[in-house]
Design a protein around this motif. Structure first.
Motif, PDB file in Angstrom:
ATOM      1  N   LYS A 164       0.830  -1.217   0.000  1.00 36.05           N
ATOM      2  CA  LYS A 164       0.000   0.000   0.000  1.00 36.05           C
ATOM      3  C   LYS A 164       0.857   1.257   0.000  1.00 36.05           C
ATOM      4  CE  LYS A 164      -4.314  -1.724   1.754  1.00 36.05           C
ATOM      5  NZ  LYS A 164      -4.745  -2.433   2.954  1.00 36.05           N
ATOM      6  N   ALA A 165       2.068   1.169   0.535  1.00 36.16           N
ATOM      7  CA  ALA A 165       2.990   2.316   0.530  1.00 36.16           C
ATOM      8  C   ALA A 165       4.121   2.068  -0.463  1.00 36.16           C
ATOM      9  CB  ALA A 165       3.540   2.553   1.924  1.00 36.16           C
ATOM     10  N   ALA A 189       7.639   1.261   0.878  1.00 35.65           N
ATOM     11  CA  ALA A 189       8.531   2.286   1.440  1.00 35.65           C
ATOM     12  C   ALA A 189       9.114   1.807   2.773  1.00 35.65           C
ATOM     13  CB  ALA A 189       7.754   3.587   1.635  1.00 35.65           C
ATOM     14  N   LYS A 249       4.241  -3.518  -8.345  1.00 39.08           N
ATOM     15  CA  LYS A 249       4.445  -2.166  -8.865  1.00 39.08           C
ATOM     16  C   LYS A 249       5.793  -1.579  -8.425  1.00 39.08           C
ATOM     17  CE  LYS A 249       1.955   2.176  -8.961  1.00 39.08           C
ATOM     18  NZ  LYS A 249       0.812   2.939  -8.464  1.00 39.08           N
ATOM     19  N   ALA A 267       9.834   1.990  -3.021  1.00 35.17           N
ATOM     20  CA  ALA A 267       9.717   3.369  -3.549  1.00 35.17           C
ATOM     21  C   ALA A 267      10.453   4.393  -2.694  1.00 35.17           C
ATOM     22  CB  ALA A 267       8.252   3.754  -3.692  1.00 35.17           C
ATOM     23  N   ALA A 309      12.677   5.614   1.159  1.00 32.26           N
ATOM     24  CA  ALA A 309      12.436   5.737   2.592  1.00 32.26           C
ATOM     25  C   ALA A 309      11.038   6.326   2.759  1.00 32.26           C
ATOM     26  CB  ALA A 309      13.481   6.653   3.207  1.00 32.26           C
ATOM     27  N   ASP A 310      10.439   6.062   3.922  1.00 32.38           N
ATOM     28  CA  ASP A 310       9.039   6.468   4.129  1.00 32.38           C
ATOM     29  C   ASP A 310       8.946   7.980   4.357  1.00 32.38           C
ATOM     30  OD1 ASP A 310       6.496   7.037   5.363  1.00 32.38           O
ATOM     31  OD2 ASP A 310       6.267   4.862   5.539  1.00 32.38           O
ATOM     32  N   ILE A 311       8.356   8.646   3.372  1.00 34.99           N
ATOM     33  CA  ILE A 311       8.292  10.116   3.416  1.00 34.99           C
ATOM     34  C   ILE A 311       7.367  10.584   4.542  1.00 34.99           C
ATOM     35  CG2 ILE A 311       7.693  12.200   2.095  1.00 34.99           C
ATOM     36  CD1 ILE A 311       8.346  10.508  -0.467  1.00 34.99           C
ATOM     37  N   GLY A 344      15.106   6.365  -4.471  1.00 39.06           N
ATOM     38  CA  GLY A 344      15.662   6.778  -3.181  1.00 39.06           C
ATOM     39  C   GLY A 344      16.221   5.587  -2.419  1.00 39.06           C
ATOM     40  N   GLY A 345      15.686   5.391  -1.198  1.00 36.58           N
ATOM     41  CA  GLY A 345      16.134   4.266  -0.374  1.00 36.58           C
ATOM     42  C   GLY A 345      15.964   2.917  -1.056  1.00 36.58           C
ATOM     43  N   GLU A 358      18.935   2.597  -3.228  1.00 33.79           N
ATOM     44  CA  GLU A 358      20.066   2.393  -2.320  1.00 33.79           C
ATOM     45  C   GLU A 358      20.091   0.963  -1.776  1.00 33.79           C
ATOM     46  OE1 GLU A 358      18.676   5.951  -0.248  1.00 33.79           O
ATOM     47  OE2 GLU A 358      20.731   6.708  -0.308  1.00 33.79           O
ATOM     48  N   PRO A 417      15.482  10.537  -6.133  1.00 35.18           N
ATOM     49  CA  PRO A 417      14.716  11.783  -6.237  1.00 35.18           C
ATOM     50  C   PRO A 417      14.726  12.639  -4.975  1.00 35.18           C
ATOM     51  CG  PRO A 417      13.235   9.933  -5.945  1.00 35.18           C
ATOM     52  CD  PRO A 417      14.613   9.368  -5.911  1.00 35.18           C
ATOM     53  N   GLU A 418      15.653  12.360  -4.044  1.00 33.47           N
ATOM     54  CA  GLU A 418      15.635  13.073  -2.762  1.00 33.47           C
ATOM     55  C   GLU A 418      15.665  14.588  -2.926  1.00 33.47           C
ATOM     56  OE1 GLU A 418      17.404  10.356  -3.390  1.00 33.47           O
ATOM     57  OE2 GLU A 418      17.255   8.979  -1.701  1.00 33.47           O
ATOM     58  N   LEU A 432      12.615  16.483  -2.874  1.00 33.32           N
ATOM     59  CA  LEU A 432      11.934  16.556  -1.570  1.00 33.32           C
ATOM     60  C   LEU A 432      12.696  17.465  -0.602  1.00 33.32           C
ATOM     61  CD1 LEU A 432      11.401  12.701  -1.214  1.00 33.32           C
ATOM     62  CD2 LEU A 432       9.572  14.340  -1.642  1.00 33.32           C
ATOM     63  N   GLY A 484      20.180   9.318   1.710  1.00 33.09           N
ATOM     64  CA  GLY A 484      20.662   9.120   3.076  1.00 33.09           C
ATOM     65  C   GLY A 484      20.945   7.691   3.464  1.00 33.09           C
ATOM     66  N   PHE A 485      20.682   6.735   2.559  1.00 31.00           N
ATOM     67  CA  PHE A 485      20.969   5.332   2.881  1.00 31.00           C
ATOM     68  C   PHE A 485      22.127   4.825   2.018  1.00 31.00           C
ATOM     69  CE2 PHE A 485      16.286   4.234   4.290  1.00 31.00           C
ATOM     70  CZ  PHE A 485      16.475   4.939   5.471  1.00 31.00           C
TER      71      PHE A 485
HETATM   72  N1  CAA Z   1       7.105   6.995   1.349  1.00 29.24           N
HETATM   73  C1  CAA Z   1       5.852   6.892   1.849  1.00 29.24           C
HETATM   74  N2  CAA Z   1       4.774   6.569   1.088  1.00 29.24           N
HETATM   75  C2  CAA Z   1       4.978   6.357  -0.221  1.00 29.24           C
HETATM   76  C3  CAA Z   1       6.264   6.444  -0.806  1.00 29.24           C
HETATM   77  C4  CAA Z   1       7.349   6.778   0.049  1.00 29.24           C
HETATM   78  N3  CAA Z   1       8.634   6.831  -0.407  1.00 29.24           N
HETATM   79  N4  CAA Z   1       6.146   6.199  -2.134  1.00 29.24           N
HETATM   80  C5  CAA Z   1       4.837   5.944  -2.361  1.00 29.24           C
HETATM   81  N5  CAA Z   1       4.137   6.049  -1.209  1.00 29.24           N
HETATM   82  C6  CAA Z   1       2.707   5.858  -1.018  1.00 29.24           C
HETATM   83  C7  CAA Z   1       1.914   7.048  -1.553  1.00 29.24           C
HETATM   84  O1  CAA Z   1       1.890   8.106  -0.589  1.00 29.24           O
HETATM   85  C8  CAA Z   1       0.562   6.430  -1.795  1.00 29.24           C
HETATM   86  O2  CAA Z   1      -0.106   6.311  -0.549  1.00 29.24           O
HETATM   87  P1  CAA Z   1      -1.698   6.622  -0.463  1.00 29.24           P
HETATM   88  O3  CAA Z   1      -2.339   5.588  -1.353  1.00 29.24           O
HETATM   89  O4  CAA Z   1      -2.007   6.432   0.988  1.00 29.24           O
HETATM   90  O5  CAA Z   1      -1.895   8.015  -0.968  1.00 29.24           O
HETATM   91  C9  CAA Z   1       0.907   4.998  -2.236  1.00 29.24           C
HETATM   92  O6  CAA Z   1       2.247   4.764  -1.801  1.00 29.24           O
HETATM   93  C10 CAA Z   1       0.887   4.835  -3.759  1.00 29.24           C
HETATM   94  O7  CAA Z   1       1.724   5.827  -4.309  1.00 29.24           O
HETATM   95  P2  CAA Z   1       1.240   6.840  -5.463  1.00 29.24           P
HETATM   96  O8  CAA Z   1      -0.230   7.066  -5.364  1.00 29.24           O
HETATM   97  O9  CAA Z   1       2.119   8.041  -5.399  1.00 29.24           O
HETATM   98  O10 CAA Z   1       1.534   5.954  -6.752  1.00 29.24           O
HETATM   99  P3  CAA Z   1       1.871   6.477  -8.218  1.00 29.24           P
HETATM  100  O11 CAA Z   1       1.825   5.280  -9.094  1.00 29.24           O
HETATM  101  O12 CAA Z   1       1.037   7.645  -8.583  1.00 29.24           O
HETATM  102  O13 CAA Z   1       3.397   6.991  -8.145  1.00 29.24           O
HETATM  103  C11 CAA Z   1       5.703   6.875  -7.490  1.00 29.24           C
HETATM  104  C12 CAA Z   1       4.433   6.081  -7.870  1.00 29.24           C
HETATM  105  C13 CAA Z   1       6.216   7.647  -8.693  1.00 29.24           C
HETATM  106  C14 CAA Z   1       6.750   5.846  -7.037  1.00 29.24           C
HETATM  107  C15 CAA Z   1       5.383   7.851  -6.348  1.00 29.24           C
HETATM  108  O14 CAA Z   1       4.700   7.143  -5.318  1.00 29.24           O
HETATM  109  C16 CAA Z   1       6.567   8.499  -5.737  1.00 29.24           C
HETATM  110  O15 CAA Z   1       7.122   9.425  -6.320  1.00 29.24           O
HETATM  111  N6  CAA Z   1       6.998   8.056  -4.528  1.00 29.24           N
HETATM  112  C17 CAA Z   1       8.075   8.676  -3.811  1.00 29.24           C
HETATM  113  C18 CAA Z   1       9.416   8.322  -4.407  1.00 29.24           C
HETATM  114  C19 CAA Z   1      10.520   9.042  -3.673  1.00 29.24           C
HETATM  115  O16 CAA Z   1      10.607  10.243  -3.682  1.00 29.24           O
HETATM  116  N7  CAA Z   1      11.420   8.268  -3.011  1.00 29.24           N
HETATM  117  C20 CAA Z   1      12.503   8.806  -2.259  1.00 29.24           C
HETATM  118  C21 CAA Z   1      12.116   8.964  -0.826  1.00 29.24           C
HETATM  119  S1  CAA Z   1      13.342   9.845   0.096  1.00 29.24           S
HETATM  120  C22 CAA Z   1      14.536   8.724   0.499  1.00 29.24           C
HETATM  121  O17 CAA Z   1      14.491   7.601   0.074  1.00 29.24           O
HETATM  122  C23 CAA Z   1      15.626   9.236   1.403  1.00 29.24           C
HETATM  123  C24 CAA Z   1      16.778   8.339   1.601  1.00 29.24           C
HETATM  124  O18 CAA Z   1      17.598   8.149   0.735  1.00 29.24           O
HETATM  125  C25 CAA Z   1      16.989   7.729   2.909  1.00 29.24           C
END
Ligand code: CAA
Length: 260
Positions: free
Chosen positions: A23-24, A27, A60, A64, A66-68, A110-111, A114, A133-134, A137, A142-143
């Motif tokens: 569902k997430a 993440a 899918k 995706a 780390a948990d944003i 992102g994570g 990583e 894509p960090e 945001l 960071g990982f």
């Molecule tokens: N954290 C938390 N929740 C996430 C998530 C994430 N990284 N990626 C997706 N989700 C959740 C969405 O919030 C959504 O939840 P709801 O149904 O409750 O709204 C669910 O997963 C489905 O996602 P989308 O509706 O966004 O699905 P989509 O098909 O339209 O898009 C996607 C898919 C392009 C992957 C998009 O979800 C996205 O851009 N996700 C974030 C990707 C991202 O930026 N990752 C880097 C995080 S930062 C990081 O990782 C830091 C580090 O290095 C430690």
């Protein structure tokens, strides 16, 4: 053991670890990272497991990121601690004896990218997407992304990906050397298992010592790394599998390795 966000299955001598928060988009929050750490410990302690396949559930996403929603309100200290947790778990993958194959079946952002980069081998489905894509945001990777991506693809390409946050497809990931092979989505898991089984068929100590030489040697200067290689090469001569492997070759038969 039962996990809330992870599945750990055993298929003969291969473990399949699936990040399971579809569902997430799988993440990584701290609970999932802690579960991953415990599952890796269970694999490390099970000497019958010779190779691991790591993948994501739901069709899918691999992972995706780390948990944003968890990170949104972090202060600096919480951010640093979260990064350190990710570092510790991903390093465990690199330093554990068994090779880990990432079967990347969708978003590895992102994570997630990583996590894949901490695995020994990466193979991808045609629909896989990669990126850091960090910066979109207001974050840095960071990982381990700022460190492993340049080591894998060179500083120029890594800098472009880390500065733009651009997402690339599986073919581009293959072209820059981020993944070894690309398969159809339907074939990916079976191909990952085939590769894992091929590795599991080899002399276990030789495989594990090869992994150790790669993972430790990559961070050493060439002379120190070669000294370490000589040490692990020497160690293989204390195994029965070395005697068996060399004898089988000379006797023109298939070796039977017993992991000793
Ligand atoms: N954290 C938390 N929740 C996430 C998530 C994430 N990284 N990626 C997706 N989700 C959740 C969405 O919030 C959504 O939840 P709801 O149904 O409750 O709204 C669910 O997963 C489905 O996602 P989308 O509706 O966004 O699905 P989509 O098909 O339209 O898009 C996607 C898919 C392009 C992957 C998009 O979800 C996205 O851009 N996700 C974030 C990707 C991202 O930026 N990752 C880097 C995080 S930062 C990081 O990782 C830091 C580090 O290095 C430690």
């Amino acid at each position: 053991m039962e996990y809330a966000n992870l599945l750990l299955e055993k298929n003969d001598s291969v473990a399949i670890l699936t990040v399971n928060r579809p569902k997430a988009l799988n993440a990584l929050n701290s609970d999932t990272l802690s579960e991953l750490s415990s599952a890796l410990d269970a694999v490390i302690q099970d000497s019958a497991i010779k190779a691991v396949v790591l993948t994501g559930s739901g069709g899918k996403a691999f992972v995706a990121g780390a948990d944003i929603s968890q990170m949104k309100d972090f202060n600096s200290l919480q951010g640093r601690r979260f990064a350190q947790l990710g570092h510790a778990v991903f390093r465990k993958i690199e330093l554990m004896p068994q090779p880990v194959i990432a079967a990347i079946n969708g978003f590895a952002l992102g994570g997630g990218c990583e996590l894949a980069m901490a695995c020994d081998i990466r193979i991808a489905a045609e629909n896989a997407k990669f990126g850091q894509p960090e910066v979109t945001l207001g974050l840095t990777a960071g990982f381990g992304g700022t460190q492993r991506l340049p080591r894998l693809v060179g500083t120029g390409i890594a800098s472009e990906l880390l500065f733009t946050g651009d997402i690339i497809d599986a073919q581009e990931a293959y072209r820059i050397g981020l993944v070894n092979k690309v398969y159809t989505s339907e074939a990916l898991l079976e191909e990952a298992l085939k590769l894992a089984r091929r590795i599991a068929d080899r002399a276990p100590a030789a495989v594990q010592l090869s992994k150790s030489a790669i993972q430790r040697g990559i961070n050493l200067d060439l002379d120190s790394a070669q000294a370490y290689e000589a040490e692990v090469f020497g160690l293989t001569f204390s195994t029965q599998d070395q005697t068996e492997g060399c004898s089988a070759f000379l006797e023109k038969r298939k070796p039977v390795f017993e992991g000793r």
